[in-house]
Write an enzyme that holds these catalytic residues in place. Structure first.
Site, mmCIF file in Angstrom:
data_model
loop_
_atom_site.group_PDB
_atom_site.id
_atom_site.type_symbol
_atom_site.label_atom_id
_atom_site.label_comp_id
_atom_site.label_asym_id
_atom_site.label_seq_id
_atom_site.Cartn_x
_atom_site.Cartn_y
_atom_site.Cartn_z
ATOM 1 N N SER A 15 0.825 -1.205 0.000
ATOM 2 C CA SER A 15 0.000 0.000 0.000
ATOM 3 C C SER A 15 0.865 1.262 0.000
ATOM 4 C CB SER A 15 -0.888 0.006 1.245
ATOM 5 O OG SER A 15 -0.077 -0.137 2.397
ATOM 6 N N TYR A 46 -4.276 0.405 4.160
ATOM 7 C CA TYR A 46 -5.146 -0.764 4.000
ATOM 8 C C TYR A 46 -5.715 -1.210 5.352
ATOM 9 C CZ TYR A 46 -3.769 -1.917 -0.848
ATOM 10 O OH TYR A 46 -3.580 -1.925 -2.209
ATOM 11 N N CYS A 78 3.003 -7.024 1.817
ATOM 12 C CA CYS A 78 2.071 -6.360 2.724
ATOM 13 C C CYS A 78 1.298 -7.447 3.465
ATOM 14 C CB CYS A 78 1.115 -5.498 1.897
ATOM 15 S SG CYS A 78 -0.242 -4.785 2.840
ATOM 16 N N ASN A 79 1.378 -7.433 4.780
ATOM 17 C CA ASN A 79 0.688 -8.465 5.571
ATOM 18 C C ASN A 79 -0.826 -8.332 5.461
ATOM 19 O OD1 ASN A 79 2.712 -9.933 7.742
ATOM 20 N ND2 ASN A 79 3.442 -7.939 7.062
ATOM 21 N N CYS A 192 3.639 -6.207 9.968
ATOM 22 C CA CYS A 192 3.290 -5.212 8.953
ATOM 23 C C CYS A 192 4.618 -4.805 8.350
ATOM 24 C CB CYS A 192 2.601 -4.010 9.591
ATOM 25 S SG CYS A 192 2.417 -2.596 8.475
ATOM 26 N N THR A 193 4.698 -4.788 7.022
ATOM 27 C CA THR A 193 6.006 -4.535 6.402
ATOM 28 C C THR A 193 6.511 -3.117 6.641
ATOM 29 O OG1 THR A 193 4.849 -4.131 4.318
ATOM 30 C CG2 THR A 193 5.797 -6.329 4.650
ATOM 31 N N HIS A 194 5.620 -2.221 7.060
ATOM 32 C CA HIS A 194 6.086 -0.873 7.414
ATOM 33 C C HIS A 194 6.933 -0.874 8.693
ATOM 34 C CE1 HIS A 194 3.127 0.668 4.525
ATOM 35 N NE2 HIS A 194 3.631 1.878 4.700
HETATM 36 N N1 DGL Z 1 2.401 -2.501 4.835
HETATM 37 C C1 DGL Z 1 1.092 -3.005 5.110
HETATM 38 C C2 DGL Z 1 1.150 -4.327 5.884
HETATM 39 O O1 DGL Z 1 2.131 -5.017 5.863
HETATM 40 C C3 DGL Z 1 0.059 -2.163 5.781
HETATM 41 C C4 DGL Z 1 -0.018 -0.713 5.783
HETATM 42 C C5 DGL Z 1 -1.422 -0.205 5.594
HETATM 43 O O2 DGL Z 1 -2.205 -0.119 6.576
HETATM 44 O O3 DGL Z 1 -1.719 0.104 4.454
HETATM 45 O O4 DGL Z 1 0.184 -4.724 6.494
#
Ligand code: DGL
Length: 267
Positions: A15, A46, A78-79, A192-194
């Site tokens: 995302s 997301y 993205c998880n 979460c990859t962030h």
């Molecule tokens: N990077 C996304 C993940 O791994 C989530 C970030 C979002 O909320 O869009 O879940």
């Protein structure tokens, strides 16, 4: 599928900037692989969306991107998107799809206290997919899940050159620790990859006795295994595409450059 052209890219999808934590691990194992980094910034975040909204966006966008770029493999970095839509995407696309799912299995092998924390988005922490991972790989340990939407924003800000909001870090960690039994957490899954983009800040806030675990290296190894024997030719800087405004995206140019991406475009 026919043998891919050497220039055929691996498409990494998130995302926002979270997938860069996966790209960093991928570069370690496949430095020659051409990459297209796709960020659905128009859909970010997301984590606060419904399952139906996330599934529709991810399936629709990946279908169009697969047609346009002919990737040899797609990684849903993205998880949230993976735990909701991995099965659906695999049903509609004929190329290999690698997902990103919470690293509960490695965390269960590391914990000594038997209490694992999990930080993810609101949507991820409520997924059945996570219940199943916990049942299969949790080894009977306690798993405390905490939604931490503020960390997504903090990571996006950090990669645009602003300081990561210390209040968001402190608040997320306090909420996790404040759950009944939370003081015993010695291992935290960054689901979460962030969040690995805030590893130093989170490690400092969680304190020395806590190990942080994410899935990036395992995902990179999986991609390498699925593309074994294929030829790669990465003869120019890679490209990142956004579904959002290209002006906003340009603020990320230094962060992308650090990951070998020099060409930013709108999708
Ligand atoms: N990077 C996304 C993940 O791994 C989530 C970030 C979002 O909320 O869009 O879940």
């Amino acid at each position: 599928m026919d043998r891919p052209q050497p220039s055929s890219p691996i498409l990494l999808f998130d995302s926002g900037v979270g997938g860069l934590s996966v790209l960093a691990a991928l570069r370690e194992v496949l430095p020659q692989a051409p990459v297209i980094y796709a960020a659905d910034i128009a859909g970010l975040p997301y984590g606060t969306k419904t399952e139906a909204e996330v599934a529709a966006r991810v399936c629709g966008l990946l279908g169009r991107m697969a047609e346009r770029f002919h990737p040899r493999l797609i990684c849903i970095a993205c998880n949230t998107a993976s735990t909701i839509a991995l099965g659906m995407v695999r049903e509609v696309l004929e190329i290999p799809i690698v997902g990103t799912v919470p690293a509960i299995k490695p965390a269960a092998a590391i914990t000594r206290s038997g209490t694992i924390g999990l930080l993810g988005t609101e949507a991820t922490v409520r997924q059945r997919y996570v219940d199943d991972l916990e049942a299969r790989f949790g080894n009977g340990h306690v798993l405390l899940r905490q939604a931490a939407p503020g960390l997504v924003e903090a990571a996006e800000a950090k990669l645009r050159g602003a300081p990561a909001d210390p209040a968001a870090i402190a608040q997320s960690v306090a909420a996790l620790r404040g759950q009944p039994g939370g003081e015993a957490i010695d291992t935290v899954v960054l689901a979460c990859t962030h969040f690995p983009l805030l590893r130093d800040e989170l490690a400092a806030e969680l304190g020395a006795g806590v190990t942080l675990v994410d899935g990036a290296e395992g995902i990179a190894r999986r991609i390498a295994a699925l593309t074994e024997g294929q030829a790669f030719a990465r003869d120019r800087a890679d490209r990142a595409i956004t579904t959002g405004s290209i002006e906003d995206f340009r603020a990320l140019a230094p962060a992308f450059a650090r990951h070998g991406i020099g060409d930013l475009a709108a999708f």
